[in-house]
Design a protein around this motif. Structure first.
Motif, short mmCIF file in Angstrom:
data_model
loop_
_atom_site.label_atom_id
_atom_site.label_comp_id
_atom_site.label_asym_id
_atom_site.label_seq_id
_atom_site.Cartn_x
_atom_site.Cartn_y
_atom_site.Cartn_z
N MET A 1 0.82 -0.94 0.11
CA MET A 1 -0.15 0.17 0.22
C MET A 1 0.85 1.69 0.16
O MET A 1 2.12 1.11 0.64
CB MET A 1 -0.99 -0.19 1.35
N PHE B 1 -5.07 -8.53 4.11
CA PHE B 1 -5.80 -6.88 3.39
C PHE B 1 -5.73 -6.74 5.23
O PHE B 1 -5.53 -5.34 5.32
CB PHE B 1 -6.60 -7.18 2.71
N LEU C 1 -4.20 -3.76 6.41
CA LEU C 1 -3.74 -2.46 6.00
C LEU C 1 -4.20 -1.97 6.60
O LEU C 1 -4.13 -0.55 7.08
CB LEU C 1 -4.43 -2.81 4.63
N ALA D 1 -4.05 0.07 -2.32
CA ALA D 1 -3.13 -0.81 -2.24
C ALA D 1 -3.40 -1.95 -3.78
O ALA D 1 -4.36 -1.78 -4.34
CB ALA D 1 -3.99 -1.45 -0.86
#
Length: 119
Positions: A1, A32, A35, A54
């Motif tokens: 990201m 994920f 993030l 991302a």
């Protein structure tokens, strides 16, 4: 990201996706969901309203990102957009099935701050 750059004051929601060597901040995580933790940390450093881009990559370390990924960054990088919202919310926009947007390249020379996390 990567941390997006809001370079168009006339369009407040516009945020471009700088290449890894030009981004103010980068994160490489295993999942994920991690993030969101990084995004929360970035809010403390860069302010409440920010955008991050991302994408899924295969890499062990940010310092050794694959050369083919870096060469094609503008076509691959911005597939999921995360925008912070008032009240601590995050808006997630998935662009993986959309055609690539037009680009304006930002050249940031503020150095690279790396954020990584693994559970």
């Amino acid at each position: 990201m990567s941390l997006g750059e809001r370079t168009r004051p006339d369009v407040p929601r516009f945020a471009e996706c700088p290449a890894p060597d030009q981004a103010r901040a980068l994160a490489l995580v295993d999942d994920f969901g991690q993030l969101l933790f990084v995004l929360r940390q970035w809010r403390q450093v860069y302010g409440e309203e920010l955008t991050a881009w991302a994408t899924r990559v295969e890499a062990d370390d940010l310092s050794t990102l694959p050369a083919d990924l870096l060469a094609a960054w503008e076509w691959q990088a911005d597939v999921v957009r995360l925008d912070t919202e008032p009240g601590g919310y995050v808006r997630v926009s998935d662009y993986r099935d959309m055609p690539a947007p037009a680009r304006i390249t930002a050249h940031t020379h503020t150095g690279l701050q790396l954020w990584t996390t693994a559970l």
